[in-house]
Motif scaffolding. Structure first.
Motif, mmCIF file in Angstrom:
data_model
loop_
_atom_site.group_PDB
_atom_site.id
_atom_site.type_symbol
_atom_site.label_atom_id
_atom_site.label_comp_id
_atom_site.label_asym_id
_atom_site.label_seq_id
_atom_site.Cartn_x
_atom_site.Cartn_y
_atom_site.Cartn_z
ATOM 1 N N SER A 46 -3.996 -6.196 -11.793
ATOM 2 C CA SER A 46 -3.972 -4.939 -11.023
ATOM 3 C C SER A 46 -5.194 -4.118 -11.401
ATOM 4 O O SER A 46 -5.492 -3.954 -12.591
ATOM 5 C CB SER A 46 -2.701 -4.141 -11.332
ATOM 6 N N ASN A 47 -5.890 -3.599 -10.384
ATOM 7 C CA ASN A 47 -7.042 -2.740 -10.688
ATOM 8 C C ASN A 47 -6.685 -1.271 -10.453
ATOM 9 O O ASN A 47 -7.564 -0.429 -10.326
ATOM 10 C CB ASN A 47 -8.283 -3.158 -9.882
ATOM 11 N N ILE A 48 -5.374 -1.014 -10.383
ATOM 12 C CA ILE A 48 -4.929 0.377 -10.217
ATOM 13 C C ILE A 48 -4.829 1.020 -11.599
ATOM 14 O O ILE A 48 -4.333 0.396 -12.545
ATOM 15 C CB ILE A 48 -3.570 0.407 -9.484
ATOM 16 N N CYS A 49 -5.348 2.235 -11.713
ATOM 17 C CA CYS A 49 -5.372 2.874 -13.029
ATOM 18 C C CYS A 49 -5.129 4.366 -12.862
ATOM 19 O O CYS A 49 -5.704 4.993 -11.983
ATOM 20 C CB CYS A 49 -6.717 2.636 -13.712
ATOM 21 N N ARG A 69 -2.666 -4.857 -6.310
ATOM 22 C CA ARG A 69 -1.631 -5.014 -7.336
ATOM 23 C C ARG A 69 -0.971 -6.361 -7.031
ATOM 24 O O ARG A 69 -0.363 -6.523 -5.971
ATOM 25 C CB ARG A 69 -0.643 -3.854 -7.159
ATOM 26 N N MET A 70 -1.137 -7.331 -7.918
ATOM 27 C CA MET A 70 -0.574 -8.659 -7.630
ATOM 28 C C MET A 70 0.933 -8.701 -7.859
ATOM 29 O O MET A 70 1.464 -8.004 -8.724
ATOM 30 C CB MET A 70 -1.250 -9.735 -8.513
ATOM 31 N N ASP A 96 -4.477 1.065 -16.366
ATOM 32 C CA ASP A 96 -3.231 1.701 -16.826
ATOM 33 C C ASP A 96 -2.354 1.910 -15.591
ATOM 34 O O ASP A 96 -2.269 3.008 -15.041
ATOM 35 C CB ASP A 96 -3.520 3.019 -17.544
ATOM 36 N N ASP A 97 -1.745 0.814 -15.152
ATOM 37 C CA ASP A 97 -0.909 0.813 -13.955
ATOM 38 C C ASP A 97 0.533 0.659 -14.420
ATOM 39 O O ASP A 97 0.970 -0.429 -14.778
ATOM 40 C CB ASP A 97 -1.310 -0.367 -13.065
ATOM 41 N N PHE A 98 1.241 1.775 -14.459
ATOM 42 C CA PHE A 98 2.587 1.735 -15.035
ATOM 43 C C PHE A 98 3.652 1.475 -13.981
ATOM 44 O O PHE A 98 4.831 1.737 -14.181
ATOM 45 C CB PHE A 98 2.871 3.021 -15.829
ATOM 46 N N ASP A 289 -13.071 -7.056 -6.821
ATOM 47 C CA ASP A 289 -12.567 -5.679 -6.830
ATOM 48 C C ASP A 289 -12.191 -5.196 -8.237
ATOM 49 O O ASP A 289 -11.828 -4.044 -8.431
ATOM 50 C CB ASP A 289 -11.348 -5.549 -5.909
ATOM 51 N N TYR A 290 -12.248 -6.109 -9.202
ATOM 52 C CA TYR A 290 -11.999 -5.687 -10.589
ATOM 53 C C TYR A 290 -13.357 -5.306 -11.181
ATOM 54 O O TYR A 290 -13.844 -5.865 -12.152
ATOM 55 C CB TYR A 290 -11.339 -6.813 -11.389
ATOM 56 N N ASN A 291 -13.953 -4.317 -10.541
ATOM 57 C CA ASN A 291 -15.339 -3.990 -10.807
ATOM 58 C C ASN A 291 -15.458 -2.845 -11.809
ATOM 59 O O ASN A 291 -15.757 -1.710 -11.467
ATOM 60 C CB ASN A 291 -16.031 -3.633 -9.473
#
Ligand code: 5AD
Ligand code: SF4
Length: 334
Positions: A46-49, A69-70, A96-98, A289-291
């Protein structure tokens, strides 16, 4: 060899004698690990933070990122492909994707550990010590929690108000729980000093870490540090070589960030004291996208290909991709 003091560290950090430093670091790596190099396959799921670190392209306020978000099943699937291609460690990493519940993370750990004889490393950020303890009991083996700097005032500045002392407390809790623990810093952040880097080295070494990661700072255009100077890559090689001198048995990766500067960056790292590489096995469509920093995950190939390219890189240097999980030698030897 005599104990390495702060003045010696400063001498080497300053480029006093690179040849000697790299030769010593290479010799110590050889003594501890022989010809073996460990591969850690990273699933960046996940690249959400929710954080706002000033240096990082994934920071929450960066609206230019295409976020993903996989699903639990596809995370397990990526790990499966990596394990089938020969990886013996799977690193689960996200911002930090909770949004993932403790139960979902448990499902991922169990889904991997039930089918494959691999080590699982968690790199999930500031989750609670209680959650980490639960995941340890589910079978997770290792944790990666980077400090990025060991100076509390700099930490607060670069991580936008985050609390350094809480981070250290969490790191120590992870060690108490029984994880193999890794940490590290970014080398050459804006306004860095050699003195601070020497202190970082001494502090990290005193933490008795199983893994120490340090890579060069690369300014990301969509962050508050966009116009900062790109760091001197040689400083990163010196830092990891000194980390090897101070921590002969710790795992020290040649970080992927090295390759953003120099196509032979990881190779040079492995010849200067590092003993680990961490190829990304994130599905090709998501990888770009995980940049986190420019140049990260530039190559998009499938998982089996990624692992075999990493193995080739290792073999081309005369090393051997290890068939073992690469558990901490430090833990086994104390
Ligand atoms: N340059 C180099 N490394 C970075 N990281 C984040 N942003 C940058 C950057 N701009 C590193 C941090 C983080 C890891 C995932 O990537 O150390 O923990
Ligand atoms: Fe989020 Fe980690 Fe990037 Fe900070 S360094 S913004 S916590 S992904």
């Amino acid at each position: 060899m005599a104990v390495l003091g702060r003045d010696d560290i400063l001498y080497y950090l300053n480029g006093g004698n690179d040849e000697e430093l790299y030769a010593i670091a290479d010799g110590l790596r050889e003594e501890s690990f022989g010809r073996e190099v460990y591969l850690r396959a990273i699933v960046e799921f996940s690249n959400i933070c929710n954080k706002k670190c000033n240096y990082c392209g994934l920071r929450a306020p960066n609206s230019k990122v295409s976020r993903y978000r996989m699903e639990v099943d596809s995370i397990i699937d990526s790990a499966r492909l990596a394990a089938e291609a020969g990886a013996r460690t799977i690193v689960l990493q996200s911002g930090d994707d909770f949004n993932y519940s403790p139960g979902q993370v448990e499902e991922i750990i169990l889904g991997i550990k039930e089918s494959y004889d691999v080590a699982v490393t968690l790199s999930l950020g500031d989750r609670s010590a209680g959650e980490y303890e639960h995941w340890f009991n589910c079978g997770a083996d290792r944790c990666l929690l980077k400090l990025e700097t060991t100076a509390p005032d700099i930490y607060k500045k670069i991580r936008c108000g985050e609390n350094y002392h809480q981070r250290i407390e969490l790191l120590r809790s992870l060690q108490d729980i029984g994880y193999e623990v890794g940490s590290g810093i970014i080398v050459g952040l804006p306004d860095y000093t050699l003195e601070q880097l020497a202190d970082d080295l001494l502090f990290l070494s005193a933490l008795d870490l199983d893994m120490i990661a340090a890579g060069p700072f690369i300014p990301h255009p969509d962050t508050p540090f966009s116009s900062a100077e790109t760091s001197d890559i040689e400083l990163s090689y010196r830092f990891t070589a000194l980390a090897r001198m101070l921590n002969p048995l710790s795992n020290i990766p040649a970080t992927s960030a090295l390759d953003s500067f120099d196509s032979k960056g990881r190779e040079k790292g492995l010849q200067r004291g590092c003993n680990v590489i961490m190829p990304s096995v994130t599905p090709a469509a998501k990888r770009k996208d995980y940049n986190i920093y420019p140049g990260k995950n530039a190559i998009s190939v499938d998982v089996a290909d990624t692992i075999s390219r990493a193995e080739e890189l290792v073999r081309a240097l005369g090393f051997v991709p290890s068939a073992s999980k690469g558990s901490s030698r430090r833990m086994n030897n104390v």
